[in-house]
Motif scaffolding. Structure first.
Motif, PDB file in Angstrom:
ATOM      1  N   VAL A  62      -3.649  10.391   3.015  1.00 32.82           N
ATOM      2  CA  VAL A  62      -3.553   8.923   3.181  1.00 32.82           C
ATOM      3  C   VAL A  62      -3.312   8.558   4.644  1.00 32.82           C
ATOM      4  O   VAL A  62      -3.968   7.662   5.185  1.00 32.82           O
ATOM      5  N   PHE A  63      -2.402   9.264   5.313  1.00 34.69           N
ATOM      6  CA  PHE A  63      -2.087   8.904   6.700  1.00 34.69           C
ATOM      7  C   PHE A  63      -3.241   9.238   7.646  1.00 34.69           C
ATOM      8  O   PHE A  63      -3.475   8.516   8.607  1.00 34.69           O
ATOM      9  N   ASN A  64      -3.955  10.317   7.354  1.00 36.05           N
ATOM     10  CA  ASN A  64      -4.979  10.754   8.300  1.00 36.05           C
ATOM     11  C   ASN A  64      -6.372  10.188   8.023  1.00 36.05           C
ATOM     12  O   ASN A  64      -7.261  10.317   8.865  1.00 36.05           O
ATOM     13  N   PHE A 104      16.521   3.915   9.873  1.00 37.31           N
ATOM     14  CA  PHE A 104      15.547   4.841  10.462  1.00 37.31           C
ATOM     15  C   PHE A 104      14.140   4.257  10.486  1.00 37.31           C
ATOM     16  O   PHE A 104      13.155   4.978  10.695  1.00 37.31           O
ATOM     17  N   GLY A 105      14.049   2.955  10.259  1.00 39.90           N
ATOM     18  CA  GLY A 105      12.779   2.250  10.431  1.00 39.90           C
ATOM     19  C   GLY A 105      11.737   2.509   9.359  1.00 39.90           C
ATOM     20  O   GLY A 105      10.569   2.169   9.508  1.00 39.90           O
ATOM     21  N   LYS A 106      12.152   3.118   8.243  1.00 37.98           N
ATOM     22  CA  LYS A 106      11.174   3.404   7.183  1.00 37.98           C
ATOM     23  C   LYS A 106      11.084   2.231   6.213  1.00 37.98           C
ATOM     24  O   LYS A 106      12.054   1.476   6.045  1.00 37.98           O
ATOM     25  N   ILE A 107       9.927   2.125   5.545  1.00 34.68           N
ATOM     26  CA  ILE A 107       9.792   1.148   4.470  1.00 34.68           C
ATOM     27  C   ILE A 107       9.781   1.905   3.150  1.00 34.68           C
ATOM     28  O   ILE A 107       9.279   3.033   3.112  1.00 34.68           O
ATOM     29  N   PRO A 108      10.404   1.312   2.102  1.00 35.53           N
ATOM     30  CA  PRO A 108      10.952  -0.035   1.977  1.00 35.53           C
ATOM     31  C   PRO A 108      12.409  -0.136   2.423  1.00 35.53           C
ATOM     32  O   PRO A 108      13.100   0.861   2.594  1.00 35.53           O
ATOM     33  N   ALA A 109      12.829  -1.427   2.561  1.00 34.34           N
ATOM     34  CA  ALA A 109      14.250  -1.759   2.704  1.00 34.34           C
ATOM     35  C   ALA A 109      14.478  -3.046   1.917  1.00 34.34           C
ATOM     36  O   ALA A 109      13.565  -3.872   1.789  1.00 34.34           O
ATOM     37  N   SER A 131       5.737  -3.343   8.860  1.00 32.99           N
ATOM     38  CA  SER A 131       5.309  -1.952   9.058  1.00 32.99           C
ATOM     39  C   SER A 131       6.526  -1.091   9.387  1.00 32.99           C
ATOM     40  O   SER A 131       7.524  -1.609   9.900  1.00 32.99           O
ATOM     41  N   PRO A 132       6.418   0.231   9.173  1.00 31.89           N
ATOM     42  CA  PRO A 132       7.512   1.106   9.605  1.00 31.89           C
ATOM     43  C   PRO A 132       7.768   0.915  11.097  1.00 31.89           C
ATOM     44  O   PRO A 132       6.836   0.694  11.874  1.00 31.89           O
ATOM     45  N   GLY A 133       9.022   0.985  11.482  1.00 31.44           N
ATOM     46  CA  GLY A 133       9.369   0.895  12.904  1.00 31.44           C
ATOM     47  C   GLY A 133       9.314  -0.508  13.477  1.00 31.44           C
ATOM     48  O   GLY A 133       9.442  -0.691  14.689  1.00 31.44           O
ATOM     49  N   ALA A 183       7.191  12.888  -7.458  1.00 32.45           N
ATOM     50  CA  ALA A 183       6.269  11.919  -6.847  1.00 32.45           C
ATOM     51  C   ALA A 183       6.494  11.825  -5.344  1.00 32.45           C
ATOM     52  O   ALA A 183       5.556  11.909  -4.544  1.00 32.45           O
ATOM     53  N   ASP A 184       7.753  11.670  -4.956  1.00 32.52           N
ATOM     54  CA  ASP A 184       8.049  11.352  -3.556  1.00 32.52           C
ATOM     55  C   ASP A 184       7.916  12.563  -2.637  1.00 32.52           C
ATOM     56  O   ASP A 184       7.436  12.438  -1.507  1.00 32.52           O
ATOM     57  N   THR A 185       8.359  13.733  -3.101  1.00 32.86           N
ATOM     58  CA  THR A 185       8.438  14.856  -2.153  1.00 32.86           C
ATOM     59  C   THR A 185       7.489  16.011  -2.452  1.00 32.86           C
ATOM     60  O   THR A 185       7.356  16.895  -1.624  1.00 32.86           O
ATOM     61  N   LEU A 217       0.832  -1.204   0.000  1.00 32.74           N
ATOM     62  CA  LEU A 217       0.000   0.000   0.000  1.00 32.74           C
ATOM     63  C   LEU A 217       0.870   1.259   0.000  1.00 32.74           C
ATOM     64  O   LEU A 217       0.436   2.332  -0.408  1.00 32.74           O
ATOM     65  N   SER A 218       2.110   1.121   0.491  1.00 37.90           N
ATOM     66  CA  SER A 218       3.040   2.247   0.499  1.00 37.90           C
ATOM     67  C   SER A 218       3.495   2.539  -0.937  1.00 37.90           C
ATOM     68  O   SER A 218       3.945   1.641  -1.646  1.00 37.90           O
ATOM     69  N   PRO A 219       3.398   3.811  -1.365  1.00 36.41           N
ATOM     70  CA  PRO A 219       3.836   4.128  -2.727  1.00 36.41           C
ATOM     71  C   PRO A 219       5.310   3.827  -2.944  1.00 36.41           C
ATOM     72  O   PRO A 219       5.731   3.486  -4.055  1.00 36.41           O
ATOM     73  N   PHE A 220       6.103   3.936  -1.872  1.00 37.30           N
ATOM     74  CA  PHE A 220       7.552   3.741  -1.997  1.00 37.30           C
ATOM     75  C   PHE A 220       7.886   2.252  -2.139  1.00 37.30           C
ATOM     76  O   PHE A 220       8.778   1.872  -2.902  1.00 37.30           O
ATOM     77  N   VAL A 221       7.157   1.427  -1.417  1.00 35.42           N
ATOM     78  CA  VAL A 221       7.376  -0.025  -1.508  1.00 35.42           C
ATOM     79  C   VAL A 221       6.888  -0.537  -2.867  1.00 35.42           C
ATOM     80  O   VAL A 221       7.570  -1.307  -3.543  1.00 35.42           O
ATOM     81  N   ALA A 278      18.158   0.948   2.272  1.00 37.11           N
ATOM     82  CA  ALA A 278      16.847   1.574   2.501  1.00 37.11           C
ATOM     83  C   ALA A 278      16.647   2.692   1.484  1.00 37.11           C
ATOM     84  O   ALA A 278      17.591   3.115   0.820  1.00 37.11           O
ATOM     85  N   ASP A 279      15.401   3.131   1.375  1.00 29.73           N
ATOM     86  CA  ASP A 279      14.968   4.238   0.510  1.00 29.73           C
ATOM     87  C   ASP A 279      14.659   3.745  -0.911  1.00 29.73           C
ATOM     88  O   ASP A 279      15.527   3.194  -1.591  1.00 29.73           O
ATOM     89  N   SER A 280      13.418   4.024  -1.327  1.00 29.87           N
ATOM     90  CA  SER A 280      12.961   3.492  -2.622  1.00 29.87           C
ATOM     91  C   SER A 280      13.822   3.961  -3.789  1.00 29.87           C
ATOM     92  O   SER A 280      14.117   3.173  -4.705  1.00 29.87           O
ATOM     93  N   THR A 281      14.218   5.224  -3.783  1.00 23.41           N
ATOM     94  CA  THR A 281      15.004   5.716  -4.921  1.00 23.41           C
ATOM     95  C   THR A 281      16.399   5.096  -4.912  1.00 23.41           C
ATOM     96  O   THR A 281      16.908   4.663  -5.955  1.00 23.41           O
ATOM     97  N   ALA A 282      17.009   5.027  -3.730  1.00 23.85           N
ATOM     98  CA  ALA A 282      18.329   4.390  -3.632  1.00 23.85           C
ATOM     99  C   ALA A 282      18.247   2.939  -4.102  1.00 23.85           C
ATOM    100  O   ALA A 282      19.115   2.462  -4.850  1.00 23.85           O
TER     101      ALA A 282
HETATM  102  N1  LIG Z   1      12.193   8.551   0.963  1.00 23.76           N
HETATM  103  C1  LIG Z   1      11.745   7.285   1.474  1.00 23.76           C
HETATM  104  C2  LIG Z   1      10.385   7.461   2.143  1.00 23.76           C
HETATM  105  C3  LIG Z   1       9.937   6.180   2.834  1.00 23.76           C
HETATM  106  C4  LIG Z   1       8.791   6.451   3.775  1.00 23.76           C
HETATM  107  O1  LIG Z   1       8.596   7.578   4.278  1.00 23.76           O
HETATM  108  N2  LIG Z   1       8.010   5.400   4.031  1.00 23.76           N
HETATM  109  C5  LIG Z   1       6.925   5.553   4.973  1.00 23.76           C
HETATM  110  C6  LIG Z   1       5.800   4.574   4.682  1.00 23.76           C
HETATM  111  S1  LIG Z   1       4.911   5.014   3.231  1.00 23.76           S
HETATM  112  C7  LIG Z   1       7.472   5.233   6.355  1.00 23.76           C
HETATM  113  O2  LIG Z   1       8.191   4.272   6.542  1.00 23.76           O
HETATM  114  N3  LIG Z   1       7.107   6.079   7.330  1.00 23.76           N
HETATM  115  C8  LIG Z   1       7.498   5.891   8.689  1.00 23.76           C
HETATM  116  C9  LIG Z   1       8.411   6.962   9.198  1.00 23.76           C
HETATM  117  O3  LIG Z   1       8.590   7.986   8.510  1.00 23.76           O
HETATM  118  O4  LIG Z   1       8.925   6.789  10.297  1.00 23.76           O
HETATM  119  C10 LIG Z   1      11.657   6.272   0.318  1.00 23.76           C
HETATM  120  O5  LIG Z   1      11.577   6.709  -0.835  1.00 23.76           O
HETATM  121  O6  LIG Z   1      11.720   5.069   0.570  1.00 23.76           O
END
Ligand SMILES: N[C@@H](CCC(=O)N[C@@H](CS)C(=O)NCC(=O)O)C(=O)O
Length: 215
Positions: free
Chosen positions: A108-110, A46-51, A32-34, A96-98, A8-12, A60-64
């Motif tokens: 989406v989050f709220n 930093f616990g973000k998805i994707p990895a 899930s994140p974290g 798209a991302d920023t 569901l995450s656009p980055f994943v 980590a980071d979709s673009t990377a």
């Molecule tokens: N720039 C990162 C953004 C990743 C991102 O923010 N993912 C969200 C989920 S859609 C997340 O993990 N959020 C949790 C957080 O920011 O701690 C990428 O492109 O992967």
């Protein structure tokens, strides 16, 4: 290759479609994140998805990750060789991302992820702020969306990133609107019929249905 995250995450989803475009073998580790999973934490500092985990290599980071995958398996290329086209591919990924994401994900989050998935408090005020910001951002996309073909000439990471963000926005009623944004909607339709996109959409459908989210 293991991809940590949720589609569901656009980055994943962006990374999943890149993997499918390239015909690489991969599996989704739903996460899930974290998440406290130590392997995930190692891959995503930093616990973000994707990895991504590729043998001993983590990123980590979709673009990377997309840049890594494009170098690891250059064919089909998703980062054009020609200077202008490559610059534009990265621009659309960034847009798209920023830009689209910064405003759209407020909604989406709220309205979806916070209240329905993570059971977190949500702010309708922030969602409305995101909604107020979107028209200017989507008007830009409509102004440059091509009548045929792809955003920067050849199909690239830019198309995947923008379409992926729009798909996530469609779950909260802000997907490509063919009445208001006909060129954007037609371009999105061309992305959506690609086998890579269809394969990932099929994997994602059960979760979206469970959340009552329709694209
Ligand atoms: N720039 C990162 C953004 C990743 C991102 O923010 N993912 C969200 C989920 S859609 C997340 O993990 N959020 C949790 C957080 O920011 O701690 C990428 O492109 O992967």
């Amino acid at each position: 290759m293991k991809l940590y995250g949720a589609l569901l995450s656009p980055f994943v989803r962006k990374v999943a479609v890149v993997l499918e475009e390239k015909g690489m073998a991969w599996e989704l580790a739903v996460n899930s994140p974290g998440s406290p999973d130590p392997d995930f934490q190692k891959a995503s500092p930093f616990g973000k998805i994707p990895a991504l985990v590729d043998g001993d290599f983590t990123l980590a980071d979709s673009t990377a990750i997309a840049v890594y995958l494009d170098a690891k398996q250059p064919s089909p290329s998703l980062l054009p060789a020609e200077a202008g086209a490559r610059g534009k591919a990265v621009w659309f990924d960034e847009y798209a991302d920023t830009i689209l994401g910064t405003s759209g994900l407020k909604i989406v989050f709220n309205r979806l992820v916070g209240p329905k998935l993570l059971k977190l408090p949500a702010s309708e005020e922030v969602a409305l702020q995101g909604e107020a910001e979107l028209p200017r951002i989507l008007d830009y996309l409509e102004s440059i969306a091509p009548e045929q073909g792809w955003l920067d000439g050849e199909f690239s990471l830019g198309d995947i990133s923008v379409a992926s963000m729009l798909k996530t926005l469609s779950y909260v009623g802000h997907g490509p609107d063919s009445a208001r944004y006909p060129r954007t909607a037609a371009w999105y339709g061309r992305v959506a019929v690609r086998p890579s996109w269809a394969a990932v959409a099929e994997m994602e459908a059960p979760t979206a249905e469970r959340l009552g989210a329709t694209a």
